[in-house]
Enzyme design. Structure first.
Site, short mmCIF file in Angstrom:
data_model
loop_
_atom_site.label_atom_id
_atom_site.label_comp_id
_atom_site.label_asym_id
_atom_site.label_seq_id
_atom_site.Cartn_x
_atom_site.Cartn_y
_atom_site.Cartn_z
N GLY A 46 0.83 -1.20 0.00
CA GLY A 46 0.00 0.00 0.00
C GLY A 46 0.86 1.24 0.00
CD GLN A 51 3.17 5.74 3.22
OE1 GLN A 51 2.23 5.25 2.59
NE2 GLN A 51 4.10 5.01 3.80
CB CYS A 91 4.84 1.89 7.89
SG CYS A 91 4.46 3.50 7.16
CG LEU A 92 6.46 0.93 1.91
CD1 LEU A 92 5.92 1.25 0.52
CD2 LEU A 92 7.51 -0.17 1.84
CG HIS A 133 -1.02 1.24 7.54
ND1 HIS A 133 -0.13 0.76 8.48
CD2 HIS A 133 -0.27 2.03 6.71
CE1 HIS A 133 1.07 1.23 8.23
NE2 HIS A 133 1.02 2.00 7.15
CD GLU A 134 -1.26 2.55 2.98
OE1 GLU A 134 -0.79 3.70 3.02
OE2 GLU A 134 -0.56 1.54 3.16
CG HIS A 137 0.12 6.80 5.91
ND1 HIS A 137 1.21 7.22 6.65
CD2 HIS A 137 0.36 5.50 5.62
CE1 HIS A 137 2.06 6.21 6.81
NE2 HIS A 137 1.57 5.15 6.19
O1 K1U Z 1 3.87 2.23 4.05
C1 K1U Z 1 2.76 1.77 3.86
O2 K1U Z 1 1.77 2.37 4.22
C2 K1U Z 1 2.65 0.44 3.13
C3 K1U Z 1 2.61 -0.76 4.06
C4 K1U Z 1 1.18 -1.26 4.10
C5 K1U Z 1 0.82 -2.20 5.20
C6 K1U Z 1 1.39 -3.46 5.26
C7 K1U Z 1 1.02 -4.33 6.27
C8 K1U Z 1 0.07 -3.97 7.18
C9 K1U Z 1 -0.48 -2.71 7.11
C10 K1U Z 1 -0.11 -1.83 6.11
C11 K1U Z 1 3.54 -1.82 3.48
O3 K1U Z 1 3.38 -2.25 2.39
S1 K1U Z 1 4.82 -2.38 4.48
C12 K1U Z 1 5.61 -3.64 3.47
C13 K1U Z 1 4.88 -4.93 3.48
O4 K1U Z 1 4.12 -5.19 4.39
C14 K1U Z 1 5.05 -5.90 2.39
C15 K1U Z 1 5.97 -5.73 1.40
C16 K1U Z 1 6.09 -6.65 0.37
C17 K1U Z 1 5.32 -7.76 0.34
C18 K1U Z 1 4.39 -7.95 1.34
C19 K1U Z 1 4.26 -7.03 2.36
ZN ZN Z 2 2.41 3.28 6.22
#
Ligand code: K1U
Ligand code: ZN
Length: 176
Positions: A46, A51, A91-92, A133-134, A137
């Site tokens: 996401g 972000q 979270c990225l 979560h998004e 943000h």
């Molecule tokens: O930064 C963000 O908002 C994105 C975040 C979204 C998220 C993931 C898990 C739970 C809640 C919200 C991410 O994508 S973190 C990276 C991640 O979880 C992932 C990356 C690659 C493959 C699978 C998962």
């Molecule tokens: Zn995030």
């Protein structure tokens, strides 16, 4: 194709409240494309416009294994929420940190899609977690703010250490 710079917690720009999108025009469609490239490259499931330092109510999500089912939500609103579930989140903007957060288990969200057409979606599991979560943000909230003060302090200390090892690109500048 542009890859956008992802702001890192505790950057104060992550706490700005995003403005509603009045018209889904070429600028918004370009933003969505650039955000999708950035999310897939990261990789993440996401990304919120906040972000990438664009304070408009746009989020994208792809929780598919095949990474080809992009969901776009413009001006998303929760119209129903039920149950509670605790799930690990990442979270990225907070690299390397994964912590459990309690959120609604099932939600209904209303939004505009990438063409500006309204739709309603019911979600549960990872998709529901990711939407909440998004949407946080867009309100300027980062998931670590649900954690105890002690955990937040430890995360901040760890991120500061990481930051000293790998300096960030200049704020607002695309990385490509
Ligand atoms: O930064 C963000 O908002 C994105 C975040 C979204 C998220 C993931 C898990 C739970 C809640 C919200 C991410 O994508 S973190 C990276 C991640 O979880 C992932 C990356 C690659 C493959 C699978 C998962
Ligand atoms: Zn995030």
């Amino acid at each position: 194709m542009a890859l956008l710079h992802i702001l890192r917690y505790p950057d104060r720009r992550l706490h700005k409240v995003a403005a509603r999108v009045e018209r889904v025009d070429g600028g918004i469609r370009k933003l969505i494309k650039d955000m999708a490239n950035t999310m897939y490259a990261a990789p993440g499931v996401g990304l919120a416009a906040t972000q990438v330092d664009v304070h408009k109510r746009v989020i994208i999500i792809d929780v598919s294994e095949t990474r080809d089912q992009l969901n776009v939500f413009i001006n998303p609103e929760l119209t129903a929420a039920s149950g509670e579930a605790e799930r690990e989140e990442g979270c990225l903007s907070v690299p390397g940190v994964f912590e459990k957060v309690r959120r609604a288990e099932r939600i209904t969200v209303r939004a505009l899609d990438g063409d500006g057409s309204p739709f309603t979606l019911q979600a549960e599991g990872l998709l529901a977690v990711c939407i909440q979560h998004e949407m946080d943000h867009l309100e300027g909230k980062v998931f670590v703010e649900y954690l105890s003060r002690l955990k937040q302090q430890r995360i901040l200390a760890r991120l500061k250490k990481q930051g000293r090892r790998a300096p960030q690109p200049e704020a607002g500048r695309p990385v490509l």
